[in-house]
Motif scaffolding. Structure first.
Motif, short mmCIF file in Angstrom:
data_model
loop_
_atom_site.label_atom_id
_atom_site.label_comp_id
_atom_site.label_asym_id
_atom_site.label_seq_id
_atom_site.Cartn_x
_atom_site.Cartn_y
_atom_site.Cartn_z
N GLU A 152 -9.94 -9.72 -2.36
CA GLU A 152 -8.62 -10.47 -3.28
C GLU A 152 -9.62 -10.00 -4.37
OE1 GLU A 152 -6.36 -11.93 -3.05
OE2 GLU A 152 -6.04 -12.06 -0.67
N GLY A 153 -8.68 -9.84 -5.92
CA GLY A 153 -9.38 -10.18 -7.50
C GLY A 153 -9.28 -8.28 -7.15
N LEU A 154 -10.26 -8.61 -8.06
CA LEU A 154 -10.67 -6.88 -8.16
C LEU A 154 -11.37 -6.05 -7.10
CD1 LEU A 154 -13.73 -6.35 -11.64
CD2 LEU A 154 -11.73 -5.62 -10.68
N ASP A 155 -12.07 -6.95 -6.37
CA ASP A 155 -12.29 -6.69 -4.54
C ASP A 155 -10.57 -5.67 -3.74
OD1 ASP A 155 -14.68 -7.40 -4.98
OD2 ASP A 155 -15.14 -8.96 -4.14
N ARG A 156 -9.44 -6.33 -4.52
CA ARG A 156 -8.60 -6.11 -2.95
C ARG A 156 -8.76 -4.64 -3.24
NH1 ARG A 156 -4.68 -8.58 -0.51
NH2 ARG A 156 -2.73 -8.27 -0.72
N ARG A 157 -8.34 -3.84 -2.45
CA ARG A 157 -8.41 -2.37 -1.95
C ARG A 157 -7.57 -2.60 -0.42
NH1 ARG A 157 -11.65 -0.26 1.91
NH2 ARG A 157 -12.64 -1.41 2.95
N VAL A 158 -7.09 -1.46 -0.73
CA VAL A 158 -6.02 -0.81 0.47
C VAL A 158 -6.64 0.18 1.04
CG1 VAL A 158 -4.19 0.62 0.34
CG2 VAL A 158 -4.20 -0.55 -1.51
N VAL A 159 -6.21 0.32 2.14
CA VAL A 159 -6.62 1.26 2.83
C VAL A 159 -5.97 1.74 4.28
CG1 VAL A 159 -8.41 1.54 5.88
CG2 VAL A 159 -8.59 -0.55 4.28
N ALA A 160 -5.58 2.56 4.23
CA ALA A 160 -4.54 3.89 4.61
C ALA A 160 -4.45 4.44 4.93
CB ALA A 160 -3.27 4.51 3.44
N GLU A 161 -4.16 4.68 6.45
CA GLU A 161 -4.00 5.91 7.14
C GLU A 161 -2.71 6.89 7.17
OE1 GLU A 161 -6.96 5.65 10.83
OE2 GLU A 161 -8.08 3.78 10.09
N VAL A 162 -2.74 8.30 6.98
CA VAL A 162 -1.20 8.45 7.18
C VAL A 162 -1.47 9.80 8.35
CG1 VAL A 162 -1.63 8.80 4.82
CG2 VAL A 162 -2.14 11.01 6.14
N PRO A 163 -0.25 9.38 9.34
CA PRO A 163 -0.02 11.36 10.44
C PRO A 163 -0.36 12.36 9.47
CG PRO A 163 1.57 9.31 9.76
CD PRO A 163 0.77 9.01 8.57
N GLU A 164 -0.87 12.95 10.65
CA GLU A 164 -1.34 14.13 11.17
C GLU A 164 -0.41 14.79 9.38
OE1 GLU A 164 -4.47 15.78 11.60
OE2 GLU A 164 -4.07 17.54 10.55
N GLY A 165 -0.73 15.31 8.91
CA GLY A 165 -0.14 16.60 7.73
C GLY A 165 1.49 15.47 7.17
N ARG A 166 1.69 13.90 6.74
CA ARG A 166 2.87 13.82 6.93
C ARG A 166 2.00 13.16 5.04
NH1 ARG A 166 6.62 13.94 9.98
NH2 ARG A 166 7.99 12.87 8.69
N ARG A 167 2.92 13.52 4.31
CA ARG A 167 3.19 12.41 3.56
C ARG A 167 3.63 11.17 2.72
NH1 ARG A 167 1.35 16.72 -1.24
NH2 ARG A 167 2.15 18.34 -0.17
N VAL A 168 3.30 10.75 1.93
CA VAL A 168 4.82 9.96 1.29
C VAL A 168 4.92 9.81 0.59
CG1 VAL A 168 5.33 7.31 0.60
CG2 VAL A 168 3.70 7.38 2.58
N ILE A 169 6.20 9.86 -0.34
CA ILE A 169 6.75 10.19 -2.00
C ILE A 169 7.41 8.65 -1.88
CG2 ILE A 169 8.30 12.06 -3.24
CD1 ILE A 169 8.37 13.63 -1.50
N PHE A 170 7.48 7.82 -3.25
CA PHE A 170 8.28 7.22 -3.49
C PHE A 170 8.82 7.27 -4.65
CE2 PHE A 170 3.26 5.45 -2.28
CZ PHE A 170 4.17 4.58 -1.52
N VAL A 171 10.28 7.01 -4.53
CA VAL A 171 11.79 7.20 -6.14
C VAL A 171 11.59 6.77 -7.08
CG1 VAL A 171 13.08 8.70 -3.55
CG2 VAL A 171 13.49 6.20 -4.74
N GLY A 172 10.10 5.90 -7.01
CA GLY A 172 10.30 5.33 -7.99
C GLY A 172 10.71 3.60 -8.21
N ASP A 173 10.77 2.53 -9.19
CA ASP A 173 11.15 1.48 -9.21
C ASP A 173 10.07 0.35 -7.75
OD1 ASP A 173 12.71 0.97 -10.90
OD2 ASP A 173 14.53 0.72 -10.44
N LEU A 174 8.77 0.73 -8.28
CA LEU A 174 7.81 0.19 -7.12
C LEU A 174 8.05 -0.96 -7.89
CD1 LEU A 174 4.45 2.51 -7.82
CD2 LEU A 174 6.69 2.68 -5.20
N VAL A 175 8.61 -2.04 -8.64
CA VAL A 175 7.74 -3.44 -9.09
C VAL A 175 9.36 -4.07 -10.20
CG1 VAL A 175 5.57 -2.58 -10.05
CG2 VAL A 175 7.63 -3.07 -11.62
N ASP A 176 9.06 -5.74 -9.89
CA ASP A 176 10.75 -6.04 -10.58
C ASP A 176 11.33 -7.05 -9.71
OD1 ASP A 176 9.50 -5.25 -13.40
OD2 ASP A 176 11.25 -4.53 -13.68
#
Lengths: 496, 857
Positions: free
Chosen positions: B211-235
């Motif tokens: 929580e708070g400042l300690d809140r963190r993300v742990v992410a593992e991705v399938p071999e070789g793949r990457r994510v692309i966000f097309v925007g409008d993450l918020v609101d």
């Protein structure tokens, strides 16, 4: 393919002297397209027959004679090697020259005398115009007997038309000079065949005048003969007739009749389809439609109505979609109100016709700047026709398959989006009034549909609604109480 | 001094005559990159110093510069450019093509300029020229950086000029060296749970801890793949900070790329303390962020600030932009591009909900680069002209969608709830009332003339570039628009087929030996020999049912397929017969479980449809039977005349033999064409004999060998009732003399029994030999059949000798070009490319088959 000449003049063996061909042997004469075989199958004092067989090399017709040369035809399978055609005329001129010219060394008097003669020609292509054979030969004093040649009766289970081929065997008999008989055949065989195996140039005109001198001027079918012989070069026909005629007046008359009947050849229909040039079949279809409508001058009236409407709408920049050979364009060009006129057609043949009809080549610069003709198809979006004041589609939509209409609607009303659109199309109800039309038959073989007034409205009104236009429907031509007018028109006006 | 410039930009050199601009340009740029006003003066007037030619020379300068910029090529303007208005023109040019403008002011001092000009005999125009240049330059050099140049570099001495080193860097938007695979995720709008759900479905393991400042993300991705966000993450959504956290973490770890959305940028302006309205869901984000530590806000600020308008990826094959992008903007940078990528384009009008009406840029898009974008919520992600909108309105209760690239697979998770009611329903407006079609199908209702007329060059997957002359395209336009079926059905046309080389055997024009020899020489190894049916070529598109026709072909007429000829015309004149025939074929396919085995609801079959007389009766009557009738009548009478003359004592024996043998051949000729005619009284009398199963959903089967095709189609034919006919065939190993002999014997027998002949194909559908592509098929026709082609008397030895000389080069080259185009059309169709791309290939085949006509008047 073959010609036989028979006489019962006594002694009939004189035929050999008249033809300058020794009956004692078989003659072979080389010709550019093969050879002629000349002989007498029958020879007696009472009756003699001369035969000319043409042996035409079918491979050379396609391949040409030597290395790298070009043949006359592109199809190996063709009736040309087997029929009596211009090849036979050439063979007559080459192998029977003296007889054709009426000279005979041994029997000069007999050559100048009418004697009982008969001729047999086969197979003679007549392409359905068997009556023409009689019209051509009877006025020249022959008894005409025609034997039809079957096409392939064994296939008649496939449908109609297999009993009779386009060829006949022609038998002529009469009392006539041999030279006359030969010149009649020389001229009229290619006339019946409607094709020539060589390029028709001005020499051909001179040949016709020379061979027809003594008889063509008085022949009731002289226009048709000259016209077909000269492969529809009308100015040459006029010239030949003038030279053969006794006075200018007759020639004038002939010329003016010709130009009337010629409107059946060449179309003038403003439709999206290809028209006549060089495509006799299309021309025939167009001509059939015109013949139906001619008594009421319908096409003229249609063009007049559309041109008037465009004027009334105040359009200045206009597009004629499916301009055909340019009849409407010509009318519009005469009105200075139209500052920019664009004709579009999918058939390059039609556009060539239009260019000729409008004399685009020699048109003065100012006028030339007002008009353009372009190839285009109405089922594709065409950026070149966007932003015009008005578009006219005179007798066009019925040439499109009905499942392609939606493409035309979008191309025209959504993208080209002129302020006004004028569409004309036949009124099917009125077909009942045309003579000789079978029920359900359409006016033109390329019409994919013809609409009743109600069907036209059922198409036009939703289209107007969808694309933001208002539409008014009316008839063109004298309206019948029951069937309405022969043609119908929709005028679309863009809203806003 | 090291100077960095973008590898795509407009460089304006500024300096008086004699300042050394041209030398500078030559040192740092390619000759093709430099557009010199002096050189252009020379081009238009033969004299580089002819001042009269200045106007024309500059027209040329601008034209070249403009063309290079349009093609995304760097350009250097080597002209004095000392006056502000000269430079303004260049800046305008750069802007129009979204290129950055860079100025290099080369100013070694007026004296040096004078001195250099004195040394050059062609520059004796007087000192006042340099003086004027210097004066003009001085006048506004101080404000040159306000003129619109991104960078201005001034060098005030010969030494400084010589010390310059120029380095080029790639624009941030140009990420063509980044290669996938990617998972491109649509507008998240704070929907964290759905995002995590989608990750799960995509095979990623992503979770949030602490929580708070300690809140963190742990992410593992399938071999070789990457994510692309097309925007409008918020609101609007419930957890914008967590969504930001995930995106920021993954971007930082190199697990994701991100482009900015309009909502993200508005948040940035808020964070920057700008006066923005807290509406459209920003209010929610702001209050969520208020619960976060201030450091987090700083990180967010930095993150959004660093986002680049769009990403041009994978060697130019793929682009990501929030609201989409037009082709001329790809991989470039400008304010206008950023604006477009964030907001799209609006028409300036508003709709009944008070929202701006968006201009649908995708409808006009024609680029080769696939564009994936979001911004406008749609009910389903649907391809349109090589673009895909992956915003499926998750926050409005729709779903969150990802596109797997390059698999082009669409993966979605449903929204857990409606987080905000949409202001307007997000559905595509239909362009035809009452008709439910895909966006692409609606768009494809209308093709564009520009895609078919004029000279065409089509690049095909077979590696062949096929040119179509303008005159052929003009001829094809008439055929296509007057006679061809609805283009939506017309996804393929078959290539022409070359015969084998002519045989030298006595009495034969064609013989299997030559075809075997050809394929043997080309290294085919094995061939498939198929019976050649004598009917008319027919292509059949068969849909499993009416709805498949709508879904896959966008056809709503109620048709369930199409049967068309090799020139694209409907095979039958009436729809009823077409449908009945399709029904028969479909029955055969149903019975052999075709649809599930191929996982498809449509198929394209290539076949021969008999009898010949069904389609060609007019031709048979007018050309074949007519020739036969004329030949028999004429030759018959000739024979009897010669006989008569012989009886009369003339020596006609030789002639008689000659004409009699010709008469006999005329009879044989009539027999030959009759063999392929039979009456049709019911559907049973038609025979549909398929030999290629060309395509089904997602697949072009031109990678399968002919044995496979024969076997698959044999199954259908066996089940299809009396209207279907199997094609007999055999496989021949060319190295086996015995197998060749057996096949030849078969051919002799077949043709003696009236068969047309056979088609010999390499075992594999398309084969590359030592000298390029091998002919896909050769026909070897029987002796009697050839009579129909070459005329009754073709086999007289004198004729045969001449007919043996036939050139096959043109025909074979045409066959290869059409084969490549036909395959390309299908590849494009199964890849769901826009119809115009399929139509382009089919149109080209038709054009190659047309006699050219003059397109210009």
């Amino acid at each position: 393919m073959l010609l036989t000449l028979t006489t019962t003049h006594q002694p009939a063996t004189d035929l050999g002297f008249l033809l300058h061909k020794n009956p004692g042997r078989v003659h072979e004469a080389p010709l550019s397209f093969g050879r002629a075989v000349l002989f007498y199958p029958e020879l007696s004092e009472s009756r003699s027959t001369f035969a000319m067989l043409l042996d035409i090399d079918p491979v050379a017709l396609v391949r040409g004679k030597g290395r790298g040369s070009q043949g006359l035809f592109d199809q190996y399978v063709s009736d040309r090697p087997y029929v009596a055609s211009s090849f036979l005329s050439v063979a007559i001129a080459k192998t029977l020259r003296n007889a054709l010219n009426g000279s005979s060394k041994e029997r000069p008097d007999l050559a100048a005398k009418a004697i009982p003669l008969s001729a047999r020609v086969l197979p003679l292509p007549v392409r359905g115009a068997e009556d023409l054979v009689e019209r051509l030969f009877k006025p020249l004093g022959y008894n005409v007997e025609i034997e039809s040649i079957p096409l392939d009766a064994k296939l008649s289970y496939l449908g109609d038309g297999w009993d009779v081929s386009p060829y006949v065997c022609l038998n002529l008999s009469g009392t006539v000079k041999l030279s006359e008989l030969l010149s009649h055949l020389y001229v009229l065989i290619p006339v019946l065949d409607k094709q020539k195996h060589y390029f028709v140039d001005r020499n051909e005109l001179e040949k016709l005048v020379a061979k027809g001198e003594s008889w063509l001027g008085g022949h009731p079918e002289k226009e048709l003969i000259a016209n077909r012989y000269l492969r529809f070069k009308r100015s040459w026909t006029r010239e030949v007739l003038a030279r053969l005629a006794f006075d200018e007046a007759i020639a004038e008359e002939a010329a003016s009749e010709l130009s009337v009947s010629s409107s059946g050849y060449g179309s003038g229909e403003g439709h999206a389809g290809g028209e006549d040039t060089g495509e006799p079949r299309e021309a025939r279809k167009d001509a059939a439609e015109e013949a139906l409508e001619r008594p009421i001058r319908l096409h003229e009236l249609r063009l007049e109505t559309v041109a008037e409407k465009l004027k009334e709408l105040g359009a200045r920049r206009v597009v004629d979609l499916g301009c055909g050979s340019g009849k409407l364009l010509k009318r519009l060009l005469a009105e200075m109100q139209f500052s920019e006129i664009v004709g579009i057609d999918v058939s390059s043949g039609s556009l060539e016709n239009a260019a000729r009809r409008l004399r685009l080549d020699t048109m003065p610069g100012k006028q030339r700047a007002r008009i353009r003709i372009l190839q285009g198809a109405l089922t594709y979006r065409d950026r070149r026709i966007e932003g015009y004041d008005a578009a006219a589609l005179v007798e066009v939509i019925e040439h499109l398959d009905s499942d392609r209409l939606s493409a035309l609607e979008r191309a025209l009303f959504e993208f080209a989006r002129p302020e006004h659109v004028i569409v004309t199309t036949p009124n099917r109800e009125y077909n009942a009034k045309f003579e000789g039309m079978a029920p359900g038959q359409l006016r033109h073989a390329d019409h994919r549909f013809e609409w009743t007034r109600q069907e036209f409205a059922k198409w036009a009104e939703p289209v107007a609604e969808r694309f933001g236009y208002q539409v008014e429907l009316s008839g063109i031509g004298d309206s019948d109480e029951e069937f309405g007018a022969p043609s119908q028109m929709a005028v679309f006006a863009r809203v806003g | 001094m090291k100077i960095t410039i973008p590898e795509f930009c407009l460089v304006a050199l500024v300096g008086a005559s004699g300042s050394g601009k041209s030398t500078f340009a030559r040192k740092h740029f390619l000759p093709t990159e430099i557009v010199s006003s002096d050189a252009c003066r020379g081009v238009v007037s033969d004299d580089e110093n002819d001042l009269d030619a200045t106007d024309d020379a500059f027209k040329l300068v601008h034209y070249i510069a403009e063309t290079r910029l349009r093609r995304r090529k760097l350009v250097v303007i080597d002209a004095t450019n000392v006056r502000k208005e000269d430079r303004a023109r260049l800046i305008q040019l750069a802007k129009a093509h979204h290129a950055l403008a860079v100025a290099f002011v080369v100013n070694p001092g007026e004296d040096i300029c004078h001195e250099r000009n004195r040394e050059r005999p062609d520059r004796q125009f007087g000192a006042h020229v340099v003086r004027n240049h210097t004066r003009a330059l001085k006048r506004d050099i101080k404000r040159i950086d306000k003129e619109g140049f991104r960078y201005v570099h001034e060098f005030r001495s010969v030494e400084a000029i010589e010390a310059v080193e120029i380095e080029r860097t790639r624009l941030w938007t140009d990420r063509r060296d980044e290669i996938g695979p990617f998972d491109i995720i649509g507008d998240v709008h704070g929907c964290r749970d759905e995002l995590l759900g989608l990750f799960g479905k995509l095979g990623y393991s992503v979770r949030l801890e602490g929580e708070g400042l300690d809140r963190r993300v742990v992410a593992e991705v399938p071999e070789g793949r990457r994510v692309i966000f097309v925007g409008d993450l918020v609101d609007r959504g419930p957890a914008s900070p967590d969504v930001l956290r995930i995106a920021m973490h993954m971007v930082e770890q190199g697990q994701a790329l991100c482009v900015p959305g309009n909502h993200d940028v508005k948040l940035l302006r808020y964070l920057n303390g700008r006066n923005v309205k807290l509406n459209h869901g920003l209010d929610a984000t702001v209050s969520q962020l208020d619960r976060e530590p201030p450091e987090f806000k700083q990180t967010v600020k930095k993150f959004i600030d660093g986002l680049v308008s769009h990403a041009w990826l994978e060697g130019g094959r793929l682009a990501i932009a929030h609201a989409g992008i037009k082709e001329p903007m790809l991989g470039r940078a400008s304010g206008a591009i950023r604006e477009f990528c964030l907001y799209g384009e609006t028409s300036g009008e508003t709709d009944e909900f008070g929202l701006p009406i968006r201009y649908n840029w995708a409808a006009e898009y024609r680029g080769k680069t696939t564009v994936v974008y979001g911004h406008t919520p749609v009910p389903e992600a649907e391809w349109l002209n090589n673009t895909l909108c992956v915003d499926t309105g998750c926050v409005f209760g729709g779903k969150l969608t990802a596109l797997r690239w390059p698999e082009k697979e669409i993966v979605s998770v449903e929204a857990a709830q409606v987080y905000m009611a949409p202001i307007r329903p997000f559905a595509h407006p239909p362009t035809r009332p009452g008709v439910v079609l895909s966006q692409q199908a609606m768009h494809d209702d209308l093709l564009d003339l520009d895609d078919v007329i004029g000279k065409r060059i089509v690049t095909t997957a077979m590696g062949r570039t096929v040119q179509v002359p303008e005159a052929n395209a003009a001829a094809a336009l008439e055929v296509m628009s007057r006679f061809a079926i609805q283009p939506k059905w017309l996804i393929h046309l078959p290539p022409t087929m070359s015969p084998c080389e002519t045989s030298t055997r006595e009495g034969f024009l064609e013989h299997p030996d030559e075809a075997f020899a050809y394929f043997d020489k080309e290294g085919a190894g094995r061939v498939v020999v198929e019976e050649k049916h004598m009917g008319s070529r027919a292509l059949a598109v068969v849909c499993r049912e009416e709805d498949a026709a709508r879904r896959r072909f966008g056809v709503t007429s109620g048709e369930t397929g199409a049967l068309f000829t090799r020139t694209g015309r409907s095979f039958f004149n009436d729809a009823v017969t077409t449908e009945a025939m399709l029904e028969r074929i479909r029955a055969g396919m149903d019975a052999c479980d075709f649809w599930s085995r191929f996982d498809t609801d449509w198929a394209l079959l290539d076949a021969e449809l008999m009898p010949w007389s069904a389609k060609a009766q007019g031709l048979i009557k007018e050309q074949y039977a007519a020739t036969g009738a004329a030949a028999n009548a004429g030759l018959g009478e000739a024979v009897s005349l010669l006989e008569k003359a012989g009886h009369g004592g003339l020596d006609t024996a030789e002639l008689l033999a000659d004409f009699a043998s010709r008469k006999a051949r005329a009879d044989q000729y009539v027999d030959a064409y009759r063999r392929y005619c039979w009456p049709v009284t019911s559907l049973d009398d038609y025979k549909f004999a398929p030999f290629h199963l060309l395509a089904t959903e997602g697949k072009v089967h031109m990678d399968r060998d002919h044995l496979w095709h024969m076997q698959e189609l044999g199954l259908i034919a066996a089940e299809g009732g009396p209207s279907l006919m199997a094609t007999t065939y055999r496989v021949v190993d060319l190295s086996s003399e015995a197998e060749r002999l057996v096949a030849t014997e078969w051919w002799l027998q077949q043709t003696a029994n009236g068969g047309e002949g056979m088609v010999i194909k390499p075992f594999d559908f398309s084969v590359r030999g030592a000298r390029g592509m091998v002919q896909p098929a050769l026909k070897v026709r029987g002796s009697e059949y050839l009579r129909i082609i070459y005329g009754p008397e073709y086999d007289l030895e004198g004729n045969l000798a001449r007919l043996r000389k036939r050139g096959l080069g043109l025909k074979r080259s045409l066959a290869m070009r059409e084969f490549a185009l036909g395959q390309e059309a299908l590849l494009r169709f199964v890849a769901r490319e826009p119809l115009r791309r399929v139509h382009e290939c089919v149109f080209a085949i038709l054009a190659l088959e047309c006699e050219p006509v003059d397109p210009r008047l």
